[in-house]
Design a protein around this motif. Structure first.
Motif, PDB file in Angstrom:
ATOM      1  N   THR A 220     -76.860  26.247  12.571  1.00 13.55           N
ATOM      2  CA  THR A 220     -74.872  26.742  13.449  1.00 13.55           C
ATOM      3  C   THR A 220     -74.275  26.119  13.012  1.00 13.55           C
ATOM      4  O   THR A 220     -73.497  25.537  12.404  1.00 13.55           O
ATOM      5  CB  THR A 220     -75.595  26.044  14.874  1.00 13.55           C
ATOM      6  N   ASP A 221     -73.135  27.462  12.768  1.00  9.83           N
ATOM      7  CA  ASP A 221     -71.836  27.329  11.970  1.00  9.83           C
ATOM      8  C   ASP A 221     -71.249  27.521  12.324  1.00  9.83           C
ATOM      9  O   ASP A 221     -70.640  27.278  13.919  1.00  9.83           O
ATOM     10  CB  ASP A 221     -72.266  28.539  10.658  1.00  9.83           C
ATOM     11  N   VAL A 222     -69.759  27.557  12.170  1.00 10.72           N
ATOM     12  CA  VAL A 222     -68.553  27.360  13.160  1.00 10.72           C
ATOM     13  C   VAL A 222     -68.098  28.480  13.374  1.00 10.72           C
ATOM     14  O   VAL A 222     -68.811  29.401  13.265  1.00 10.72           O
ATOM     15  CB  VAL A 222     -67.207  26.785  11.939  1.00 10.72           C
ATOM     16  N   VAL A 223     -67.341  28.062  14.700  1.00  7.83           N
ATOM     17  CA  VAL A 223     -67.937  29.564  15.541  1.00  7.83           C
ATOM     18  C   VAL A 223     -66.215  29.709  14.857  1.00  7.83           C
ATOM     19  O   VAL A 223     -65.395  29.563  15.367  1.00  7.83           O
ATOM     20  CB  VAL A 223     -66.949  28.973  16.752  1.00  7.83           C
TER      21      VAL A 223
ATOM     22  N   THR B 211     -68.377  34.435  17.101  1.00  8.04           N
ATOM     23  CA  THR B 211     -70.272  33.685  16.651  1.00  8.04           C
ATOM     24  C   THR B 211     -70.519  33.134  15.782  1.00  8.04           C
ATOM     25  O   THR B 211     -69.349  32.098  15.160  1.00  8.04           O
ATOM     26  CB  THR B 211     -71.025  34.841  15.805  1.00  8.04           C
ATOM     27  N   ASP B 212     -70.782  31.991  16.319  1.00  2.15           N
ATOM     28  CA  ASP B 212     -71.798  30.602  15.549  1.00  2.15           C
ATOM     29  C   ASP B 212     -73.004  30.705  14.514  1.00  2.15           C
ATOM     30  O   ASP B 212     -72.954  29.621  14.227  1.00  2.15           O
ATOM     31  CB  ASP B 212     -71.925  29.624  16.512  1.00  2.15           C
ATOM     32  N   HIS B 213     -73.015  31.913  14.133  1.00  4.70           N
ATOM     33  CA  HIS B 213     -74.289  32.417  12.756  1.00  4.70           C
ATOM     34  C   HIS B 213     -72.881  33.087  11.575  1.00  4.70           C
ATOM     35  O   HIS B 213     -72.789  34.387  11.926  1.00  4.70           O
ATOM     36  CB  HIS B 213     -75.259  33.388  13.830  1.00  4.70           C
TER      37      HIS B 213
ATOM     38  N   ALA C  13     -71.277  22.354  10.320  1.00  2.00           N
ATOM     39  CA  ALA C  13     -70.442  23.384  11.154  1.00  2.00           C
ATOM     40  C   ALA C  13     -68.743  22.546  11.191  1.00  2.00           C
ATOM     41  O   ALA C  13     -67.217  23.395  11.190  1.00  2.00           O
ATOM     42  CB  ALA C  13     -70.738  23.673  12.640  1.00  2.00           C
TER      43      ALA C  13
END
Length: 302
Positions: A245-248, A252-254, A283
């Protein structure tokens, strides 16, 4: 010709946060065209810069370190003779320095010795590269890549690692002797992009980067992207991980990974990594850097 190109590169850049102190290094050697083009442009932009780089090409040496030694052969492109001391400076410019050892040793010498001596204190940040050859996820993860940028962070100095797929490791003399060669034009394109990124990153007050992290910026080949305006900066991650789960951003959060993004076109990838583990950061940490450079980022086309 060379000075006019640099002037044009700088004319469109912001002028805030000038006089910051930079140690400029690489893994390709102190006399390649790319690092000298960046040295000239950074100084012309008002930064205080000291160059500290290996005496010869040390690409692919990662975290290797050793005490510098007397030269048993000339520096690259015959820029210093056999028998020269372990560390040395250009005869007419003391801010241009070689270290006859690995990139880690060169940046350490720049931070600990040259910057205090020539700039009056430790640097505000370190710029590594643009190094010749893309440094994307495979190099970071499969080969335990640890270069000058990581060492700088471990020394307590923020750093950015830049790499370009083009920009052959040719002598800095080609910048003036062959101003229209592919090597010179690639060097100037990457230099323009590097300046743009640095100016954007430092534009806001506060710490340049969160502690313990560095940023990896990779440029696609200039063969199909010949000028700086051809490129778009994209926020990426180092390793492919669909479960993360990355930064939005971009809905997307990918985040896309570096390697696949570079292959899609004229992109410059921007990934934040832990300087110790070389892994992608959380993130929350990604968001800090994302917010500082949001103005120059774009989304990948669907």
């Amino acid at each position: 010709m060379r000075s006019s190109i640099i002037f044009l590169l700088l004319s469109c850049l912001a002028t805030n946060s000038l006089q910051q102190k930079i140690v400029l290094t690489n893994d390709d050697g102190w006399a390649v065209a790319q690092i000298r083009a960046e040295y000239d442009a950074l100084r012309a932009a008002g930064f205080q810069v000291v160059l500290s780089a290996p005496a010869e090409n040390r690409s692919g040496t990662g975290s290797s370190t050793a005490p510098p030694t007397v030269l048993t052969q000339p520096c690259e492109f015959d820029t210093c003779p056999t028998g020269s001391p372990p560390e040395g400076a250009n005869a007419t410019d003391p801010f241009l320095n070689y270290v006859n050892s690995f990139p880690v040793d060169a940046v350490r010498f720049g931070i600990q010795t040259l910057a205090p001596r020539l700039l009056g204190s430790k640097p505000d940040f370190v710029v590594s590269g643009s190094n010749v050859g893309s440094k994307t996820n495979k190099i970071f993860l499969n080969h335990n890549y640890r270069g000058a940028a990581s060492e700088a962070v471990l020394e307590g100095v923020p750093s950015i690692a830049f790499s370009g797929a083009s920009a052959p490791a040719v002598s800095y003399t080609t910048l003036t002797s062959s101003p229209n060669s592919s090597g010179t034009l690639a060097a100037m394109t990457y230099t323009s992009l590097t300046l743009k990124f640095i100016q954007t990153l430092i534009a806001n007050p506060g710490p340049i980067l969160p502690p313990g992290v560095s940023v990896n910026v990779n440029y696609a080949s200039t063969s199909s992207c010949p000028t700086a305006p051809s490129f778009s900066f994209v926020f990426t991650r180092i390793a492919v991980n669909t479960a993360a789960t990355d930064v939005v951003t971009c809905g997307t959060d990918h985040l896309p990974d570096e390697s696949s993004t570079i292959r899609k076109g004229c992109f410059a990838t921007v990934s934040v990594f832990n300087a110790t583990t070389k892994a992608d950061v959380s993130a929350v940490t990604q968001a800090v850097v994302l917010n500082k450079i949001q103005s120059i980022l774009t989304c990948l086309p669907n």
